[in-house]
Design a protein around this motif. Sequence first.
Motif, mmCIF file in Angstrom:
data_model
loop_
_atom_site.group_PDB
_atom_site.id
_atom_site.type_symbol
_atom_site.label_atom_id
_atom_site.label_comp_id
_atom_site.label_asym_id
_atom_site.label_seq_id
_atom_site.Cartn_x
_atom_site.Cartn_y
_atom_site.Cartn_z
ATOM 1 N N PHE A 250 45.992 -14.783 -61.728
ATOM 2 C CA PHE A 250 45.073 -13.730 -61.317
ATOM 3 C C PHE A 250 45.835 -12.609 -60.637
ATOM 4 N N SER A 251 45.330 -11.386 -60.783
ATOM 5 C CA SER A 251 45.834 -10.222 -60.061
ATOM 6 C C SER A 251 44.650 -9.307 -59.803
ATOM 7 N N GLY A 252 44.378 -9.030 -58.529
ATOM 8 C CA GLY A 252 43.233 -8.188 -58.204
ATOM 9 C C GLY A 252 42.965 -8.143 -56.715
ATOM 10 N N LYS A 253 41.674 -8.074 -56.358
ATOM 11 C CA LYS A 253 41.257 -7.941 -54.960
ATOM 12 C C LYS A 253 41.417 -9.249 -54.192
ATOM 13 N N SER A 254 41.527 -9.116 -52.872
ATOM 14 C CA SER A 254 41.784 -10.251 -51.987
ATOM 15 C C SER A 254 40.710 -11.329 -52.088
ATOM 16 N N ASP A 255 39.447 -10.939 -52.009
ATOM 17 C CA ASP A 255 38.354 -11.923 -52.049
ATOM 18 C C ASP A 255 38.341 -12.697 -53.360
ATOM 19 N N GLU A 256 38.549 -11.975 -54.466
ATOM 20 C CA GLU A 256 38.560 -12.627 -55.775
ATOM 21 C C GLU A 256 39.765 -13.560 -55.908
ATOM 22 N N ALA A 257 40.902 -13.147 -55.328
ATOM 23 C CA ALA A 257 42.101 -13.989 -55.374
ATOM 24 C C ALA A 257 41.874 -15.287 -54.611
ATOM 25 N N LYS A 258 41.251 -15.200 -53.438
ATOM 26 C CA LYS A 258 40.960 -16.401 -52.645
ATOM 27 C C LYS A 258 40.027 -17.333 -53.397
ATOM 28 N N LYS A 259 39.000 -16.758 -54.030
ATOM 29 C CA LYS A 259 38.049 -17.571 -54.789
ATOM 30 C C LYS A 259 38.730 -18.229 -55.993
ATOM 31 N N THR A 260 39.574 -17.477 -56.691
ATOM 32 C CA THR A 260 40.291 -18.012 -57.855
ATOM 33 C C THR A 260 41.203 -19.161 -57.447
ATOM 34 N N LEU A 261 41.947 -18.993 -56.353
ATOM 35 C CA LEU A 261 42.844 -20.053 -55.887
ATOM 36 C C LEU A 261 42.057 -21.287 -55.466
ATOM 37 N N SER A 262 40.958 -21.070 -54.771
ATOM 38 C CA SER A 262 40.118 -22.193 -54.335
ATOM 39 C C SER A 262 39.570 -22.965 -55.536
ATOM 40 N N ASP A 263 39.074 -22.230 -56.552
ATOM 41 C CA ASP A 263 38.558 -22.876 -57.767
ATOM 42 C C ASP A 263 39.677 -23.633 -58.495
ATOM 43 N N PHE A 264 40.855 -23.021 -58.566
ATOM 44 C CA PHE A 264 41.978 -23.658 -59.249
ATOM 45 C C PHE A 264 42.379 -24.948 -58.546
ATOM 46 N N LYS A 265 42.465 -24.914 -57.231
ATOM 47 C CA LYS A 265 42.872 -26.111 -56.479
ATOM 48 C C LYS A 265 41.835 -27.220 -56.600
ATOM 49 N N ARG A 266 40.573 -26.846 -56.701
ATOM 50 C CA ARG A 266 39.514 -27.850 -56.861
ATOM 51 C C ARG A 266 39.652 -28.549 -58.209
ATOM 52 N N GLU A 267 40.005 -27.787 -59.246
ATOM 53 C CA GLU A 267 40.135 -28.348 -60.588
ATOM 54 C C GLU A 267 41.491 -29.029 -60.824
ATOM 55 N N ASN A 268 42.535 -28.526 -60.180
ATOM 56 C CA ASN A 268 43.905 -29.025 -60.392
ATOM 57 C C ASN A 268 44.552 -29.344 -59.051
ATOM 58 N N LEU B 290 50.675 -24.051 -68.991
ATOM 59 C CA LEU B 290 50.178 -22.714 -69.317
ATOM 60 C C LEU B 290 49.096 -22.787 -70.392
ATOM 61 N N ALA B 291 49.308 -23.617 -71.403
ATOM 62 C CA ALA B 291 48.317 -23.770 -72.480
ATOM 63 C C ALA B 291 46.998 -24.309 -71.931
ATOM 64 N N GLU B 292 47.074 -25.260 -71.012
ATOM 65 C CA GLU B 292 45.854 -25.824 -70.414
ATOM 66 C C GLU B 292 45.160 -24.802 -69.508
ATOM 67 N N ILE B 293 45.941 -24.077 -68.737
ATOM 68 C CA ILE B 293 45.368 -23.117 -67.787
ATOM 69 C C ILE B 293 44.753 -21.932 -68.525
ATOM 70 N N LYS B 294 45.318 -21.558 -69.683
ATOM 71 C CA LYS B 294 44.792 -20.440 -70.471
ATOM 72 C C LYS B 294 43.364 -20.691 -70.938
ATOM 73 N N LYS B 295 43.005 -21.957 -71.085
ATOM 74 C CA LYS B 295 41.644 -22.283 -71.515
ATOM 75 C C LYS B 295 40.620 -21.852 -70.468
ATOM 76 N N ARG B 296 41.020 -21.816 -69.207
ATOM 77 C CA ARG B 296 40.084 -21.531 -68.113
ATOM 78 C C ARG B 296 40.212 -20.102 -67.575
ATOM 79 N N TYR B 297 41.443 -19.564 -67.538
ATOM 80 C CA TYR B 297 41.679 -18.239 -66.960
ATOM 81 C C TYR B 297 42.158 -17.282 -68.042
ATOM 82 N N LYS B 298 41.697 -16.024 -67.972
ATOM 83 C CA LYS B 298 41.966 -15.096 -69.072
ATOM 84 C C LYS B 298 43.329 -14.402 -69.007
#
Length: 129
Positions: free
Chosen positions: A63-81, A112-120
């Motif tokens: 991810f690359s973008g705003k702070s709030d979205e980055a925190k949410k993306t990292l939190s979602d990623f850690k929950r899944e992985n 990377l192949a697995e993560i690409k399925k979830r993140y664009k």
Amino acid sequence: MRILSPSKSLLLTITTIAFAHNINAQDQNLTLKQDPKFEQLLNEKRKINTSINTNDTYRIQIFSGKSDEAKKTLSDFKRENSDIDGTIIFSTPNYKVIVGNFKTRIEAERNLAEIKKRYKSVFLLKPGK
């Protein structure tokens, strides 16, 4: 501005030279006594530091973008992985979510192949970058 008379100027010069002649701020010798174990410890630390490479692993930016979205993306990623480490890095003007610490490129590309399925917008970061 007032100009000093020659006698006052001469007196000031002689006084300055007399005081400067007696200044000995740098004339002392210093003897340092240290425990030999201290030098041994420093040598061990030097050996360890040369063997540590901080940028020798592959990582994935998800991810690359705003702070709030980055925190949410990292939190979602850690929950899944939960087995893959992740962090947020600020690089003007964006916050980037970087995950993984993969020793080989093959291992990084599998993930990377697995993560690409979830993140664009996902791509691999090479060591030293």
